[in-house]
Scaffold this motif. Structure first.
Motif, PDB file in Angstrom:
ATOM      1  N   LEU A 115      75.923  40.831  39.682  1.00  0.00           N
ATOM      2  CA  LEU A 115      77.298  40.934  39.174  1.00  0.00           C
ATOM      3  C   LEU A 115      77.982  39.574  39.017  1.00  0.00           C
ATOM      4  O   LEU A 115      78.368  39.181  37.921  1.00  0.00           O
ATOM      5  N   LEU A 116      78.123  38.856  40.112  1.00  0.00           N
ATOM      6  CA  LEU A 116      78.937  37.641  40.088  1.00  0.00           C
ATOM      7  C   LEU A 116      78.315  36.520  39.246  1.00  0.00           C
ATOM      8  O   LEU A 116      78.988  35.908  38.413  1.00  0.00           O
ATOM      9  N   PHE A 117      77.035  36.249  39.489  1.00  0.00           N
ATOM     10  CA  PHE A 117      76.385  35.176  38.733  1.00  0.00           C
ATOM     11  C   PHE A 117      76.324  35.492  37.234  1.00  0.00           C
ATOM     12  O   PHE A 117      76.690  34.652  36.405  1.00  0.00           O
ATOM     13  N   VAL A 124      78.480  34.892  31.417  1.00  0.00           N
ATOM     14  CA  VAL A 124      79.175  35.477  30.278  1.00  0.00           C
ATOM     15  C   VAL A 124      80.503  34.757  30.033  1.00  0.00           C
ATOM     16  O   VAL A 124      80.869  34.445  28.888  1.00  0.00           O
ATOM     17  N   ALA A 125      81.216  34.468  31.120  1.00  0.00           N
ATOM     18  CA  ALA A 125      82.539  33.836  31.002  1.00  0.00           C
ATOM     19  C   ALA A 125      82.458  32.438  30.397  1.00  0.00           C
ATOM     20  O   ALA A 125      83.415  31.962  29.785  1.00  0.00           O
ATOM     21  N   ASP A 152      75.085  30.815  25.455  1.00  0.00           N
ATOM     22  CA  ASP A 152      73.984  31.766  25.286  1.00  0.00           C
ATOM     23  C   ASP A 152      72.930  31.556  26.369  1.00  0.00           C
ATOM     24  O   ASP A 152      71.828  31.072  26.119  1.00  0.00           O
ATOM     25  N   TRP A 153      73.274  31.939  27.594  1.00  0.00           N
ATOM     26  CA  TRP A 153      72.378  31.739  28.731  1.00  0.00           C
ATOM     27  C   TRP A 153      71.230  32.762  28.736  1.00  0.00           C
ATOM     28  O   TRP A 153      71.364  33.863  28.210  1.00  0.00           O
TER      29      TRP A 153
END
Length: 213
Positions: free
Chosen positions: A31-33, A38-39, A43-44
């Motif tokens: 969730l957090l990572f 996304v934030a 384009d990871w």
């Protein structure tokens, strides 16, 4: 090559990211990572597979560095026991679906009865025989019917190992490797190279070639 990390982290179409952790780290990595990725608007490469485990306990209690309960990296070094034996045992008891326990007696049993007597035995007898009888050389061969049947059987066994690794069922993959090794030891016994070498040296070299490969 200071920027080569980008080849992995900015190639989501070409990279599958596996992350290995204990179950208590799942919320951060699921969730957090990803949320921070996304934030950022970039384009990871996102996580493809979370390989999480349950807990590994020690004998009849929990590992605790502060209470000096358990066996740790420095203990492994000071023990003088080859690191591959530690690696084997930890994979053999990997807590994939439920908590598991590090037990010294089980450690020695699995190392001796599985790793050494099975895998070690196959590797040692095959390489020693190859070196002793054929100067460590392998050959291009025309396989007999029995040899071809073994090759088919071992290929199927190895395919199962690969599938287990790709699903991250490493403990299962370990069991399948042992099963494949048993096939090799059985083949060695059935082919009786120590006896057949008096009759057909080339056929024995073919058998040894298969086992070495």
């Amino acid at each position: 090559f200071p920027d080569t990390w980008k080849d992995w982290w900015f190639s989501p179409q070409d990279t599958e990211l596996y992350q290995f952790m204990a179950k208590d780290n799942i919320p951060f990595h699921s969730l957090l990572f990803p949320a921070t990725q996304v934030a950022s608007g970039k384009d990871w490469t996102m996580c493809h597979h979370l390989a999480s485990t349950e807990y590994l306990n020690y004998e009849d209690s929990k590992f605790s560095k502060s209470r000096n309960v358990g066996v740790f990296g420095t203990d492994v070094i000071e023990s003088g026991i080859p690191v591959d034996l530690w690696r084997y045992y930890l994979l053999a008891i990997r807590p994939e679906k439920q908590d598991s326990v590090f037990c010294w007696q089980d450690f020695f049993d699995k190392v001796n009865n599985e790793f050494l007597d099975n895998i070690g035995n196959l590797v040692n007898r095959s390489l020693v025989y190859c070196n002793k009888q054929f100067d460590g050389k392998t050959i291009e061969v025309e396989y007999t019917e029995a040899q071809q049947a073994f090759l088919t059987e071992i290929k199927e066994a190895c395919d199962k190992v690969t599938a287990a690794f790709e699903k991250d069922t490493i403990k299962e993959a370990n069991k399948l490797i042992l099963a494949a090794s048993k096939l090799g030891n059985r083949f060695f016994q059935e082919q009786e190279p120590w006896a057949r070498i008096k009759e057909d040296r080339n056929e024995v070299q073919e058998t040894v070639n298969i086992l070495v490969q």
